[in-house]
Design a protein around this motif. Structure first.
Motif, mmCIF file in Angstrom:
data_model
loop_
_atom_site.group_PDB
_atom_site.id
_atom_site.type_symbol
_atom_site.label_atom_id
_atom_site.label_comp_id
_atom_site.label_asym_id
_atom_site.label_seq_id
_atom_site.Cartn_x
_atom_site.Cartn_y
_atom_site.Cartn_z
ATOM 1 N N GLN A 20 0.857 -1.193 0.000
ATOM 2 C CA GLN A 20 0.000 0.000 0.000
ATOM 3 C C GLN A 20 0.886 1.234 0.000
ATOM 4 N N PHE A 21 0.430 2.270 -0.666
ATOM 5 C CA PHE A 21 1.118 3.548 -0.603
ATOM 6 C C PHE A 21 0.745 4.278 0.673
ATOM 7 N N SER A 22 1.685 5.060 1.194
ATOM 8 C CA SER A 22 1.351 5.967 2.284
ATOM 9 C C SER A 22 0.465 7.065 1.714
ATOM 10 N N GLY A 25 2.171 9.393 -0.508
ATOM 11 C CA GLY A 25 2.747 8.787 -1.702
ATOM 12 C C GLY A 25 4.258 8.642 -1.684
ATOM 13 N N ARG A 26 4.893 8.867 -0.536
ATOM 14 C CA ARG A 26 6.351 8.790 -0.466
ATOM 15 C C ARG A 26 6.863 7.398 -0.102
ATOM 16 N N TRP A 27 6.016 6.547 0.458
ATOM 17 C CA TRP A 27 6.431 5.221 0.928
ATOM 18 C C TRP A 27 5.514 4.146 0.358
ATOM 19 N N VAL A 28 6.058 2.946 0.237
ATOM 20 C CA VAL A 28 5.259 1.742 -0.008
ATOM 21 C C VAL A 28 5.423 0.872 1.227
ATOM 22 N N ARG A 38 8.599 -0.839 5.140
ATOM 23 C CA ARG A 38 8.328 0.217 4.172
ATOM 24 C C ARG A 38 9.607 0.526 3.410
ATOM 25 N N ILE A 41 9.562 5.381 -2.324
ATOM 26 C CA ILE A 41 9.232 5.102 -3.723
ATOM 27 C C ILE A 41 10.402 5.357 -4.661
#
Length: 189
Positions: A20-22, A25-28, A38, A41
């Motif tokens: 899942q994205f944070s 949108g900076r982390w998966v 985590r 990206i």
């Protein structure tokens, strides 16, 4: 439209995956052998965030990670800035809170409540993260998601259901209705 790149390799073993994205949108975020990790990206070294989490879903926003503990099946909240962990609700093999999801801009989450691996007897619950009160949304269902300003989507048997929901009053409107049939869902996650 950048070229594909591999951020991390995840084994297919039932205890890993489910990225899942944070919110920013900076982390998966993803499971790796019952741990939540985590990776940025843009790449780099993965970071372990939670050890011993049940790989049946988690919810993450920019400040908080909600997950189920592997050992006690309790529902936990982890503050991502301070790394402080709090038990929200106790769990057991017969009453485990799994597949949490946030209701945006509120202190509420949706979660499945029931016996591990027996989704036919699992219900959908609304949980107030401040008071820890819970409210039944649907007597049978699993994997709930807040879909829009007045709709909750969840799975039941081999169908997707919709339940109208009053966000202001935090209450259901009418009964749930099937919206899509013959849906395959991996129930042994």
């Amino acid at each position: 439209f950048e070229a594909d790149r591999t951020l991390v390799t995840i084994p297919r073993n039932g205890r890993s995956g489910y990225p899942q994205f944070s919110e920013d949108g900076r982390w998966v975020y993803y499971f790796l052998d019952n741990n939540i990790n985590r990776v940025r990206i843009e790449g780099g070294s993965p970071q372990n965030v939670v050890r011993a989490a049940l790989s049946r879903g988690f919810a993450v926003n920019d400040q908080v990670l909600i997950y189920t503990g592997l050992e006690d099946l309790g529902l936990y909240r982890l503050n991502l800035e301070t790394n402080e962990e709090e038990l929200i609700l106790s769990g057991s093999p017969e009453e485990a809170y799994t597949q949490p999801s946030f209701i945006p801009n509120t202190n509420f989450i949706l979660t499945s409540l029931g016996t591990i691996r027996d989704y036919d007897s699992t219900s959908i619950e609304l949980v107030d993260l401040d008071t820890k009160e819970r409210f039944n949304i649907a007597p049978v269902g699993f994997n709930p998601r807040f879909f829009s300003t007045d709709l909750i989507i969840f799975a039941r048997a081999e169908a997707l259901y919709a339940q109208r929901f009053n966000l202001g009053g935090m209450e259901t409107i009418g009964s749930s209705e099937p919206i899509l049939f013959n849906v395959f869902y991996n129930r042994v996650v």
